[in-house]
Design an enzyme around this catalytic site. Sequence first.
Site, short mmCIF file in Angstrom:
data_model
loop_
_atom_site.label_atom_id
_atom_site.label_comp_id
_atom_site.label_asym_id
_atom_site.label_seq_id
_atom_site.Cartn_x
_atom_site.Cartn_y
_atom_site.Cartn_z
N HIS A 196 -0.21 1.89 12.30
CA HIS A 196 -1.21 2.96 12.45
C HIS A 196 -1.61 3.19 13.91
CE1 HIS A 196 -2.19 3.62 8.18
NE2 HIS A 196 -1.96 2.32 8.03
N HIS A 236 0.82 -1.22 0.00
CA HIS A 236 0.00 0.00 0.00
C HIS A 236 0.86 1.27 0.00
CE1 HIS A 236 -3.80 -2.23 1.57
NE2 HIS A 236 -3.74 -2.22 0.25
N HIS A 286 -4.76 -8.76 5.09
CA HIS A 286 -4.98 -7.36 4.73
C HIS A 286 -4.67 -7.20 3.23
CE1 HIS A 286 -4.97 -3.00 5.06
NE2 HIS A 286 -3.73 -2.94 4.64
#
Length: 259
Positions: free
Chosen positions: A175, A62, A118
């Site tokens: 995160h 990502h 994910h």
Amino acid sequence: MYALNMIYIEQIPVMNDNYIYILVDKSTNQTACVDPGVTSEVINYLDNKNLGLNFILNTHHHADHIGGNITLKKRYGCKVVGNKNDADRIPGIDIFMEEGDQLSIGNSVCSILEVSGHTNGHISYFFEKDFALFCGDTLFSLGCGRLFEGTPSQMVRSLKKIRSLPDDTKIYCAHEYTEANSRFANYLTPDDSLLKKKIIEIKEKRSRNIPTIPTILSEEKKLNPFLRFDDKSYLDSIGMDFMSSSVNFGRIRKLKDQF
Ligand code: ZN
Ligand code: FE
């Protein structure tokens, strides 16, 4: 900055809620940067400390994790490390890893855990001597990554791998989602006194802009809804029958997605 046995870890908050980690091997000053989504904060830190950059460790493809690869590689000549099976999507990849492989940063050694779910080809880096896991967007404090590419059963396999690490493993995820995650955990079990205590700590830290990360695996095993898919008494308390780990994990994930 955290001083562990073998490495120093600098945690750099960037963008809305991402963390970039810079690791420095204590005995050699060799360095690695985990998931540099952006570059200026990394460059500032390294230049300030007069450090180079030897490795970029990518957990998955990502943009908020690989966005700085090429710029940093050009500037420092570092090697980009990523999953062999996701090489097409890791810009500048030089070192191709798979489950069980090891990488040395100076005298610090980490091993690779494949933790798809994910994304396909997501990996984690585990520093055994430091009990430190860099798991990207797989496990968060009180949460886990959304299933963008993988299936519930893949994610369960990945989370079980993480769950089997030593209890005092520190989880350096990518995160700061803890406070939002805590609202969902609290919605599932509003009477859990341990969780209530943790939520007070989280709120206190966040109100002073202090990271809630790293979190400790032992605590996550007790409080994270996404590690409790096979805990019958937990499932009972949230009114869910046990079907199978993946079915129950999938249901909890779906509840969170709709929360
Ligand atoms: Zn991601
Ligand atoms: Fe991310």
